[in-house]
Design a protein around this motif. Structure first.
Motif, mmCIF file in Angstrom:
data_model
loop_
_atom_site.group_PDB
_atom_site.id
_atom_site.type_symbol
_atom_site.label_atom_id
_atom_site.label_comp_id
_atom_site.label_asym_id
_atom_site.label_seq_id
_atom_site.Cartn_x
_atom_site.Cartn_y
_atom_site.Cartn_z
ATOM 1 N N UNK A 171 53.482 39.584 23.167
ATOM 2 C CA UNK A 171 53.357 39.005 24.504
ATOM 3 C C UNK A 171 53.395 40.076 25.593
ATOM 4 N N UNK A 172 54.211 41.108 25.398
ATOM 5 C CA UNK A 172 54.304 42.182 26.386
ATOM 6 C C UNK A 172 52.972 42.938 26.447
ATOM 7 N N UNK A 173 52.408 43.200 25.292
ATOM 8 C CA UNK A 173 51.116 43.897 25.236
ATOM 9 C C UNK A 173 50.036 43.021 25.865
ATOM 10 N N UNK A 174 50.056 41.737 25.538
ATOM 11 C CA UNK A 174 49.085 40.794 26.074
ATOM 12 C C UNK A 174 49.173 40.726 27.603
ATOM 13 N N UNK A 175 50.387 40.655 28.127
ATOM 14 C CA UNK A 175 50.581 40.585 29.577
ATOM 15 C C UNK A 175 50.055 41.858 30.253
ATOM 16 N N UNK A 176 50.285 43.003 29.648
ATOM 17 C CA UNK A 176 49.792 44.266 30.197
ATOM 18 C C UNK A 176 48.269 44.292 30.201
ATOM 19 N N UNK A 177 47.667 43.802 29.123
ATOM 20 C CA UNK A 177 46.212 43.755 29.055
ATOM 21 C C UNK A 177 45.628 42.814 30.110
ATOM 22 N N UNK A 178 46.292 41.709 30.360
ATOM 23 C CA UNK A 178 45.823 40.787 31.401
ATOM 24 C C UNK A 178 45.903 41.435 32.783
ATOM 25 N N UNK A 179 46.980 42.186 33.025
ATOM 26 C CA UNK A 179 47.093 42.905 34.306
ATOM 27 C C UNK A 179 45.984 43.949 34.433
ATOM 28 N N UNK A 180 45.718 44.651 33.335
ATOM 29 C CA UNK A 180 44.627 45.624 33.343
ATOM 30 C C UNK A 180 43.289 44.941 33.623
ATOM 31 N N UNK A 213 40.906 45.774 36.826
ATOM 32 C CA UNK A 213 39.531 46.220 36.622
ATOM 33 C C UNK A 213 38.540 45.267 37.292
ATOM 34 N N UNK A 214 38.829 43.967 37.280
ATOM 35 C CA UNK A 214 37.965 43.003 37.981
ATOM 36 C C UNK A 214 37.964 43.308 39.478
ATOM 37 N N UNK A 215 39.130 43.565 40.009
ATOM 38 C CA UNK A 215 39.253 43.890 41.426
ATOM 39 C C UNK A 215 38.495 45.181 41.753
ATOM 40 N N UNK A 216 38.609 46.162 40.881
ATOM 41 C CA UNK A 216 37.887 47.425 41.079
ATOM 42 C C UNK A 216 36.375 47.196 40.990
ATOM 43 N N UNK A 217 35.940 46.309 40.114
ATOM 44 C CA UNK A 217 34.521 45.979 40.011
ATOM 45 C C UNK A 217 34.024 45.309 41.287
ATOM 46 N N UNK A 218 34.825 44.428 41.860
ATOM 47 C CA UNK A 218 34.452 43.801 43.129
ATOM 48 C C UNK A 218 34.311 44.841 44.228
ATOM 49 N N UNK A 219 35.213 45.821 44.240
ATOM 50 C CA UNK A 219 35.107 46.904 45.216
ATOM 51 C C UNK A 219 33.825 47.711 44.994
ATOM 52 N N UNK A 276 37.210 40.927 26.748
ATOM 53 C CA UNK A 276 36.953 40.690 28.179
ATOM 54 C C UNK A 276 37.139 41.981 28.978
ATOM 55 N N UNK A 277 38.191 42.707 28.665
ATOM 56 C CA UNK A 277 38.472 43.955 29.365
ATOM 57 C C UNK A 277 37.363 44.978 29.104
ATOM 58 N N UNK A 278 36.894 45.063 27.877
ATOM 59 C CA UNK A 278 35.819 46.008 27.551
ATOM 60 C C UNK A 278 34.520 45.651 28.280
ATOM 61 N N UNK A 279 34.244 44.353 28.420
ATOM 62 C CA UNK A 279 33.047 43.933 29.158
ATOM 63 C C UNK A 279 33.142 44.306 30.638
ATOM 64 N N UNK A 280 34.313 44.093 31.210
ATOM 65 C CA UNK A 280 34.510 44.428 32.618
ATOM 66 C C UNK A 280 34.374 45.942 32.822
ATOM 67 N N UNK A 281 34.932 46.706 31.920
ATOM 68 C CA UNK A 281 34.847 48.165 32.030
ATOM 69 C C UNK A 281 33.390 48.624 31.912
#
Length: 166
Positions: A4-13, A17-23, A103-108
């Motif tokens: 769960x800790x790893x999952x939560x960190x990945x969700x924050x990442x 990254x979504x916010x950075x993509x919007x920028x 999802x994170x890899x797609x955003x990156x």
């Protein structure tokens, strides 16, 4: 250490990254409109995002290393979420981690493409500026000297005419 800790960190990442993509999308529009003040502010915002992402990435690396260590795997410099997925206890955890990881890899990947586009747009803008400056600046071969004598490397002119067509 739970997944769960790893999952939560990945969700924050993922959110960062979504916010950075919007920028990055906003920066594309600013580059197109040549709004230098807004681009400058955008760069500062991006730097803050990158710093936050770096901290989250360090946290992710630490939690993944701790999790794998608790499972009996030797710590290494390149521990990944894929390693955690391989050793996760149940399928639900594996699927959850795999989804957030994909999802994170797609955003990156989208972010990388958008940054490439922005880099190309900036390069084209610089080429345009240089071309414009070259057109306005007289070139040495365009300067017309007449009536001069050449002695060594110095030109001594009786009369000089400046040929400008700008």
């Amino acid at each position: 250490m739970s997944i769960e800790v790893i999952y939560a960190t990945l969700e924050k990442l993922e959110r960062m990254h979504k916010s950075l993509l919007e920028l990055a999308f906003k920066k594309t529009e600013l580059i197109k409109t040549n709004n230098m003040e807004a681009i400058d502010q955008m760069l500062k915002d991006e730097q803050a995002h990158v710093a936050a992402i770096d901290k989250l990435e360090q946290q992710r690396q630490k939690t993944v290393t701790e999790y794998l260590g608790a499972k009996g795997f030797a710590p290494s410099d390149k521990t990944t979420v894929a390693d955690v997925i391989k050793v996760a206890d149940n399928d639900a955890d594996k699927q959850k981690l795999e989804k957030v990881r994909s999802r994170l890899l797609l955003i990156i990947d989208d972010l990388r493409k958008q940054n490439d586009l922005n880099q190309k747009l900036v390069f084209q803008s610089l080429q345009f500026v240089n071309l414009t400056l070259d057109m306005l600046r007289p070139q040495p071969e365009q300067i017309n000297y007449s009536g001069g004598e050449v002695r060594g490397t110095n030109i001594i002119s009786k009369k000089t005419y400046f040929d400008s067509q700008a």
